[in-house]
Design a protein around this motif. Structure first.
Motif, PDB file in Angstrom:
ATOM      1  N   HIS A  81     -41.470 -30.055  93.042  1.00 36.17           N
ATOM      2  CA  HIS A  81     -40.987 -28.798  93.621  1.00 36.17           C
ATOM      3  C   HIS A  81     -41.807 -27.596  93.139  1.00 36.17           C
ATOM      4  O   HIS A  81     -41.430 -26.455  93.340  1.00 36.17           O
ATOM      5  CB  HIS A  81     -39.505 -28.577  93.266  1.00 36.17           C
ATOM      6  CG  HIS A  81     -38.580 -29.512  93.978  1.00 36.17           C
ATOM      7  ND1 HIS A  81     -38.449 -30.840  93.628  1.00 36.17           N
ATOM      8  CD2 HIS A  81     -37.744 -29.313  95.016  1.00 36.17           C
ATOM      9  CE1 HIS A  81     -37.565 -31.408  94.428  1.00 36.17           C
ATOM     10  NE2 HIS A  81     -37.124 -30.503  95.277  1.00 36.17           N
ATOM     11  N   GLY A  82     -42.928 -27.882  92.484  1.00 37.53           N
ATOM     12  CA  GLY A  82     -43.746 -26.826  91.902  1.00 37.53           C
ATOM     13  C   GLY A  82     -44.705 -26.181  92.887  1.00 37.53           C
ATOM     14  O   GLY A  82     -44.697 -26.458  94.089  1.00 37.53           O
ATOM     15  N   ILE A  83     -45.539 -25.328  92.355  1.00 35.38           N
ATOM     16  CA  ILE A  83     -46.526 -24.554  93.103  1.00 35.38           C
ATOM     17  C   ILE A  83     -47.904 -24.963  92.586  1.00 35.38           C
ATOM     18  O   ILE A  83     -48.094 -25.062  91.372  1.00 35.38           O
ATOM     19  CB  ILE A  83     -46.304 -23.037  92.875  1.00 35.38           C
ATOM     20  CG1 ILE A  83     -44.906 -22.631  93.361  1.00 35.38           C
ATOM     21  CG2 ILE A  83     -47.389 -22.203  93.535  1.00 35.38           C
ATOM     22  CD1 ILE A  83     -44.491 -21.238  92.926  1.00 35.38           C
ATOM     23  N   PRO A  84     -48.877 -25.213  93.484  1.00 35.14           N
ATOM     24  CA  PRO A  84     -50.209 -25.611  93.014  1.00 35.14           C
ATOM     25  C   PRO A  84     -50.784 -24.641  91.976  1.00 35.14           C
ATOM     26  O   PRO A  84     -50.666 -23.424  92.105  1.00 35.14           O
ATOM     27  CB  PRO A  84     -51.052 -25.612  94.295  1.00 35.14           C
ATOM     28  CG  PRO A  84     -50.054 -25.898  95.382  1.00 35.14           C
ATOM     29  CD  PRO A  84     -48.797 -25.172  94.942  1.00 35.14           C
ATOM     30  N   ASN A  85     -51.371 -25.238  90.943  1.00 38.00           N
ATOM     31  CA  ASN A  85     -51.993 -24.522  89.826  1.00 38.00           C
ATOM     32  C   ASN A  85     -51.015 -23.643  89.048  1.00 38.00           C
ATOM     33  O   ASN A  85     -51.410 -22.670  88.420  1.00 38.00           O
ATOM     34  CB  ASN A  85     -53.214 -23.713  90.265  1.00 38.00           C
ATOM     35  CG  ASN A  85     -54.418 -24.605  90.460  1.00 38.00           C
ATOM     36  OD1 ASN A  85     -54.426 -25.766  90.038  1.00 38.00           O
ATOM     37  ND2 ASN A  85     -55.433 -24.085  91.094  1.00 38.00           N
ATOM     38  N   ARG A  86     -49.751 -24.006  89.088  1.00 39.51           N
ATOM     39  CA  ARG A  86     -48.731 -23.334  88.269  1.00 39.51           C
ATOM     40  C   ARG A  86     -47.970 -24.398  87.492  1.00 39.51           C
ATOM     41  O   ARG A  86     -47.942 -25.566  87.878  1.00 39.51           O
ATOM     42  CB  ARG A  86     -47.744 -22.544  89.139  1.00 39.51           C
ATOM     43  CG  ARG A  86     -48.340 -21.387  89.926  1.00 39.51           C
ATOM     44  CD  ARG A  86     -48.935 -20.263  89.081  1.00 39.51           C
ATOM     45  NE  ARG A  86     -48.053 -19.662  88.112  1.00 39.51           N
ATOM     46  CZ  ARG A  86     -47.263 -18.607  88.333  1.00 39.51           C
ATOM     47  NH1 ARG A  86     -47.253 -18.035  89.519  1.00 39.51           N
ATOM     48  NH2 ARG A  86     -46.506 -18.124  87.377  1.00 39.51           N
ATOM     49  N   ILE A 109     -32.906 -22.736  92.645  1.00 42.68           N
ATOM     50  CA  ILE A 109     -33.426 -23.440  93.811  1.00 42.68           C
ATOM     51  C   ILE A 109     -32.805 -24.829  93.892  1.00 42.68           C
ATOM     52  O   ILE A 109     -32.320 -25.363  92.894  1.00 42.68           O
ATOM     53  CB  ILE A 109     -34.972 -23.522  93.816  1.00 42.68           C
ATOM     54  CG1 ILE A 109     -35.498 -24.300  92.604  1.00 42.68           C
ATOM     55  CG2 ILE A 109     -35.595 -22.149  93.865  1.00 42.68           C
ATOM     56  CD1 ILE A 109     -37.003 -24.530  92.641  1.00 42.68           C
ATOM     57  N   GLU A 110     -32.811 -25.396  95.075  1.00 42.01           N
ATOM     58  CA  GLU A 110     -32.287 -26.742  95.301  1.00 42.01           C
ATOM     59  C   GLU A 110     -33.353 -27.751  94.875  1.00 42.01           C
ATOM     60  O   GLU A 110     -34.471 -27.748  95.392  1.00 42.01           O
ATOM     61  CB  GLU A 110     -31.940 -26.930  96.787  1.00 42.01           C
ATOM     62  CG  GLU A 110     -31.355 -28.281  97.115  1.00 42.01           C
ATOM     63  CD  GLU A 110     -29.933 -28.480  96.600  1.00 42.01           C
ATOM     64  OE1 GLU A 110     -29.538 -29.642  96.411  1.00 42.01           O
ATOM     65  OE2 GLU A 110     -29.211 -27.474  96.388  1.00 42.01           O
ATOM     66  N   ILE A 111     -32.998 -28.599  93.928  1.00 44.95           N
ATOM     67  CA  ILE A 111     -33.902 -29.637  93.446  1.00 44.95           C
ATOM     68  C   ILE A 111     -33.356 -30.983  93.921  1.00 44.95           C
ATOM     69  O   ILE A 111     -32.211 -31.334  93.604  1.00 44.95           O
ATOM     70  CB  ILE A 111     -34.012 -29.617  91.897  1.00 44.95           C
ATOM     71  CG1 ILE A 111     -34.508 -28.253  91.388  1.00 44.95           C
ATOM     72  CG2 ILE A 111     -34.893 -30.747  91.408  1.00 44.95           C
ATOM     73  CD1 ILE A 111     -35.931 -27.903  91.757  1.00 44.95           C
ATOM     74  N   LYS A 112     -34.172 -31.705  94.664  1.00 49.39           N
ATOM     75  CA  LYS A 112     -33.747 -32.991  95.227  1.00 49.39           C
ATOM     76  C   LYS A 112     -33.200 -33.907  94.135  1.00 49.39           C
ATOM     77  O   LYS A 112     -33.833 -34.140  93.116  1.00 49.39           O
ATOM     78  CB  LYS A 112     -34.929 -33.665  95.931  1.00 49.39           C
ATOM     79  CG  LYS A 112     -34.564 -34.970  96.583  1.00 49.39           C
ATOM     80  CD  LYS A 112     -35.756 -35.586  97.274  1.00 49.39           C
ATOM     81  CE  LYS A 112     -35.357 -36.938  97.843  1.00 49.39           C
ATOM     82  NZ  LYS A 112     -36.512 -37.629  98.415  1.00 49.39           N
ATOM     83  N   GLY A 113     -32.000 -34.409  94.368  1.00 53.22           N
ATOM     84  CA  GLY A 113     -31.369 -35.328  93.429  1.00 53.22           C
ATOM     85  C   GLY A 113     -30.737 -34.667  92.215  1.00 53.22           C
ATOM     86  O   GLY A 113     -30.100 -35.334  91.415  1.00 53.22           O
ATOM     87  N   LYS A 114     -30.931 -33.364  92.059  1.00 53.14           N
ATOM     88  CA  LYS A 114     -30.405 -32.646  90.894  1.00 53.14           C
ATOM     89  C   LYS A 114     -29.426 -31.544  91.296  1.00 53.14           C
ATOM     90  O   LYS A 114     -28.625 -31.121  90.497  1.00 53.14           O
ATOM     91  CB  LYS A 114     -31.546 -32.012  90.077  1.00 53.14           C
ATOM     92  CG  LYS A 114     -32.644 -32.941  89.618  1.00 53.14           C
ATOM     93  CD  LYS A 114     -32.188 -33.998  88.678  1.00 53.14           C
ATOM     94  CE  LYS A 114     -31.770 -33.435  87.359  1.00 53.14           C
ATOM     95  NZ  LYS A 114     -31.258 -34.454  86.443  1.00 53.14           N
ATOM     96  N   GLY A 115     -29.578 -31.023  92.513  1.00 52.57           N
ATOM     97  CA  GLY A 115     -28.730 -29.923  92.949  1.00 52.57           C
ATOM     98  C   GLY A 115     -29.368 -28.579  92.654  1.00 52.57           C
ATOM     99  O   GLY A 115     -30.583 -28.460  92.521  1.00 52.57           O
TER     100      GLY A 115
END
Length: 124
Positions: A81-86, A109-115
Motif C-alpha cells: 500500500h506504499g508509494i514508490p521510493n518512499r 487508510i484502508e489496508i487490505k486484510g487489516k482494516g
C-alpha cells in the motif's frame, strides 16, 4: 526491576526499528542514484512494521529460513500500500523511530486484510 527490563527492551526495539529505517533510506537513495533503464527510473516501495514474529528453518532436503506472523503480514501490507521510493510505516514503527526520524501521517487508510489503519511515511 521489571521497569528496568521493560525500558531496556524498549531501547532495543527502538534501535532495531531505527536500523531498519536507515537501511530503507539507503536502499531508496541507491535506487534514486541509478540511471534510467529504457527511459524508466527504477523505483521500489518499502514497508516497515514492528512486532512479534516467529522465525525458523524449514525443509528436509533444501533448507529455507523463513519468518511468520502478523508482523510479517503487516509489513508486507505497508509495502503493497506504499508509494514508490518512499518508506511506508505502521503506527507501531512510527512511534519507535519518531524521536530520531521525521515521520508524516498518511492519515487513516484502508489496508487490505487489516482494516482502517493510521500509517506514516518516513520523511525524506
Amino acid at each position: 526491576s521489571t521497569r528496568k527490563e521493560s525500558s531496556a527492551a524498549s531501547d532495543v526495539y527502538k534501535r532495531q526499528a531505527c536500523k531498519i529505517a536507515e537501511m530503507g533510506r539507503r536502499m531508496v537513495g541507491y535506487m534514486q542514484s541509478l540511471p534510467p533503464i529504457g527511459g524508466v527510473q527504477p523505483m521500489m516501495r518499502i514497508g516497515i512494521h514492528s512486532g512479534p514474529l516467529v522465525a525458523g528453518v524449514i525443509g528436509k532436503k533444501k533448507f529455507i529460513y523463513d519468518l511468520w506472523g502478523d508482523a510479517v503480514n503487516t509489513a508486507a501490507r505497508m509495502e503493497s500500500h506504499g508509494i514508490p521510493n518512499r518508506i511506508h510505516l505502521s503506527s507501531d514503527t512510527a512511534a519507535l523511530i519518531g524521536g530520531r526520524y521525521a515521520v508524516e501521517s498518511r492519515g487513516v487508510i484502508e489496508i487490505k486484510g487489516k482494516g482502517q489503519m493510521e500509517t506514516f511515511l518516513l520523511s525524506a
